[in-house]
Design an enzyme around this catalytic site. Structure first.
Site, PDB file in Angstrom:
ATOM      1  N   ASP A  99       0.221  -8.689   1.551  1.00 49.05           N
ATOM      2  CA  ASP A  99      -0.850  -7.815   1.066  1.00 49.05           C
ATOM      3  C   ASP A  99      -1.849  -8.645   0.275  1.00 49.05           C
ATOM      4  O   ASP A  99      -1.459  -9.601  -0.401  1.00 49.05           O
ATOM      5  CB  ASP A  99      -0.266  -6.705   0.172  1.00 49.05           C
ATOM      6  N   ASN A 100      -3.138  -8.299   0.371  1.00 46.57           N
ATOM      7  CA  ASN A 100      -4.138  -8.986  -0.456  1.00 46.57           C
ATOM      8  C   ASN A 100      -4.444  -8.211  -1.739  1.00 46.57           C
ATOM      9  O   ASN A 100      -5.282  -8.636  -2.541  1.00 46.57           O
ATOM     10  CB  ASN A 100      -5.426  -9.244   0.329  1.00 46.57           C
ATOM     11  N   GLY A 113       0.811  -1.210   0.000  1.00 50.40           N
ATOM     12  CA  GLY A 113       0.000   0.000   0.000  1.00 50.40           C
ATOM     13  C   GLY A 113       0.841   1.256   0.000  1.00 50.40           C
ATOM     14  O   GLY A 113       2.075   1.212  -0.057  1.00 50.40           O
ATOM     15  N   LEU A 136      -0.227  -2.813   9.106  1.00 47.00           N
ATOM     16  CA  LEU A 136      -0.784  -1.690   8.362  1.00 47.00           C
ATOM     17  C   LEU A 136      -1.938  -2.116   7.457  1.00 47.00           C
ATOM     18  O   LEU A 136      -2.472  -1.289   6.714  1.00 47.00           O
ATOM     19  CB  LEU A 136       0.303  -1.029   7.500  1.00 47.00           C
ATOM     20  N   LYS A 177     -11.165   0.277  13.987  1.00 48.97           N
ATOM     21  CA  LYS A 177      -9.851   0.651  14.503  1.00 48.97           C
ATOM     22  C   LYS A 177      -9.875   0.829  16.020  1.00 48.97           C
ATOM     23  O   LYS A 177      -8.890   0.522  16.711  1.00 48.97           O
ATOM     24  CB  LYS A 177      -9.375   1.944  13.828  1.00 48.97           C
ATOM     25  N   TYR A 224      -4.313  -7.711  24.805  1.00 44.66           N
ATOM     26  CA  TYR A 224      -3.225  -8.676  24.641  1.00 44.66           C
ATOM     27  C   TYR A 224      -2.009  -8.269  25.468  1.00 44.66           C
ATOM     28  O   TYR A 224      -1.295  -9.125  26.018  1.00 44.66           O
ATOM     29  CB  TYR A 224      -2.835  -8.806  23.166  1.00 44.66           C
ATOM     30  N   THR A 233      -6.307  -2.691  -1.934  1.00 44.70           N
ATOM     31  CA  THR A 233      -5.923  -1.309  -2.239  1.00 44.70           C
ATOM     32  C   THR A 233      -4.421  -1.188  -2.492  1.00 44.70           C
ATOM     33  O   THR A 233      -3.988  -0.223  -3.119  1.00 44.70           O
ATOM     34  CB  THR A 233      -6.322  -0.344  -1.102  1.00 44.70           C
ATOM     35  N   GLY A 234      -3.640  -2.153  -2.022  1.00 41.75           N
ATOM     36  CA  GLY A 234      -2.216  -2.152  -2.343  1.00 41.75           C
ATOM     37  C   GLY A 234      -2.001  -2.477  -3.813  1.00 41.75           C
ATOM     38  O   GLY A 234      -2.850  -3.093  -4.462  1.00 41.75           O
ATOM     39  N   TYR A 237     -14.781   1.501   9.739  1.00 41.12           N
ATOM     40  CA  TYR A 237     -13.371   1.865   9.891  1.00 41.12           C
ATOM     41  C   TYR A 237     -13.107   2.466  11.265  1.00 41.12           C
ATOM     42  O   TYR A 237     -12.217   2.018  11.995  1.00 41.12           O
ATOM     43  CB  TYR A 237     -12.984   2.846   8.787  1.00 41.12           C
TER      44      TYR A 237
END
Length: 312
Positions: free
Chosen positions: A33-34, A12, A73, A149, A159, A37-38, A145
């Site tokens: 990355d999938n 990205g 990210l 987040k 965690y 958007t990258g 979003y």
């Protein structure tokens, strides 16, 4: 190849610049990355580097690799993209973060979460400091979003408390620069492309709403400085440029930098669009010794040069 640093969302806009900088610092990199958007072109110059490896993978599925630290990210960050599939956006924030935290827990390695200024929503405190809990609409079109987040931050701190994991949370404010997607709908890329084409520059609302703009090189410096902090430092920490501009001021600067003759027009303000956004970076100054160095005009010139190259 030795044990690499993992960068999810590494193809990205931000992730690719982070990969560049970490390689310069001697890291070996696993870029995951999938490609929602990258883009492969963002990392094409790295593929021949023996210290760089890429993997197509969606972090909503578990990832079984050996790494020495994790920069998480992975998540679409522009409203157009994260609202395209809001359920998947929430899953990326929540399920994806759970998977990456599980990986960090198994390997006992530090993990950094790229959170966002959107956790503050439409703020009633200005500028926004880390102690502010925010003013977010939990059922609006941006909530996938914003609340995603916020939940990811919760997971990171749980965690940390429950398992003693070395976690770090950064809240990233508006960042811009080369490799932004032309179709991401963000204000800087929109204004630049409209100015370069000679189209009217579209400002939503009256144009008096404010944002703060941090150039990508400055932001990447801050990400690495945060990861390099000792385990007792967790954040959250604001990363962004504290200089505030109205949308009208931004449009005028872009017209000047591009030499455009575009005129400015107005359109209705989107739902839940914040009126003010500016970080208080006192903690970043004190803890990291960091503040942005690149002026808006200098950063815009580099970004305009990049978008011009896409149009030739």
């Amino acid at each position: 190849m030795g044990v690499p640093t993992l960068v999810t969302g590494g193809a990205g806009f931000l992730g690719s610049h982070l990969c560049d900088r970490l390689l310069d610092r001697g890291h070996e990199i696993l870029c995951v990355d999938n490609y929602f958007t990258g883009r492969r072109k963002n990392i094409a110059h790295l593929v021949s580097n023996v210290s760089f490896e890429t993997m197509r993978h969606d972090i909503t599925s578990p990832l079984h690799v050996e790494v020495k630290q994790i920069y998480n990210l992975a998540c679409p960050a522009s409203p157009i993209h994260y609202q395209f599939d809001p359920v998947q956006t929430t899953k990326t924030c929540v399920v994806g973060s759970t998977n990456m935290l599980g990986l960090a827990k198994r390997l006992k390695v530090p993990i950094l979460q790229a959170s966002t200024s959107e956790v503050y929503g439409d703020p009633v405190v200005h500028p926004q400091r880390e102690s502010y809990w925010g003013n977010v609409n939990p059922i609006g079109p941006r909530a996938c979003y914003d609340e995603g987040k916020r939940c990811a931050e919760t997971l990171f701190f749980d965690y940390r408390r429950q398992y003693g994991l070395d976690t770090k949370v950064v809240r990233i404010f508006n960042t811009y620069g080369p490799r932004m997607r032309p179709d991401d709908g963000r204000v800087v890329s929109n204004f630049i492309l409209q100015a370069l084409r000679g189209d009217p520059i579209t400002i939503f609302g009256d144009g008096l709403q404010t944002r703060s703009f941090c150039y990508v090189d400055d932001l990447v410096d801050a990400l690495i400085l945060t990861m390099d902090q000792p385990p007792e430092f967790s954040g959250p920490i604001n990363l962004g440029n504290p200089t505030e501009f109205t949308m009208l001021e931004l449009a005028e600067r872009i017209v000047r930098v591009t030499g455009s003759r575009s005129r400015i027009i107005h359109a209705p303000l989107p739902t839940d669009d914040p009126r003010q956004r500016r970080p208080d970076i006192a903690l970043a100054r004190k803890r990291l010794g960091w503040e942005p160095k690149i002026s808006l005009d200098d950063g815009l010139r580099e970004t305009v040069r990049y978008f011009k190259s896409l149009m030739t």
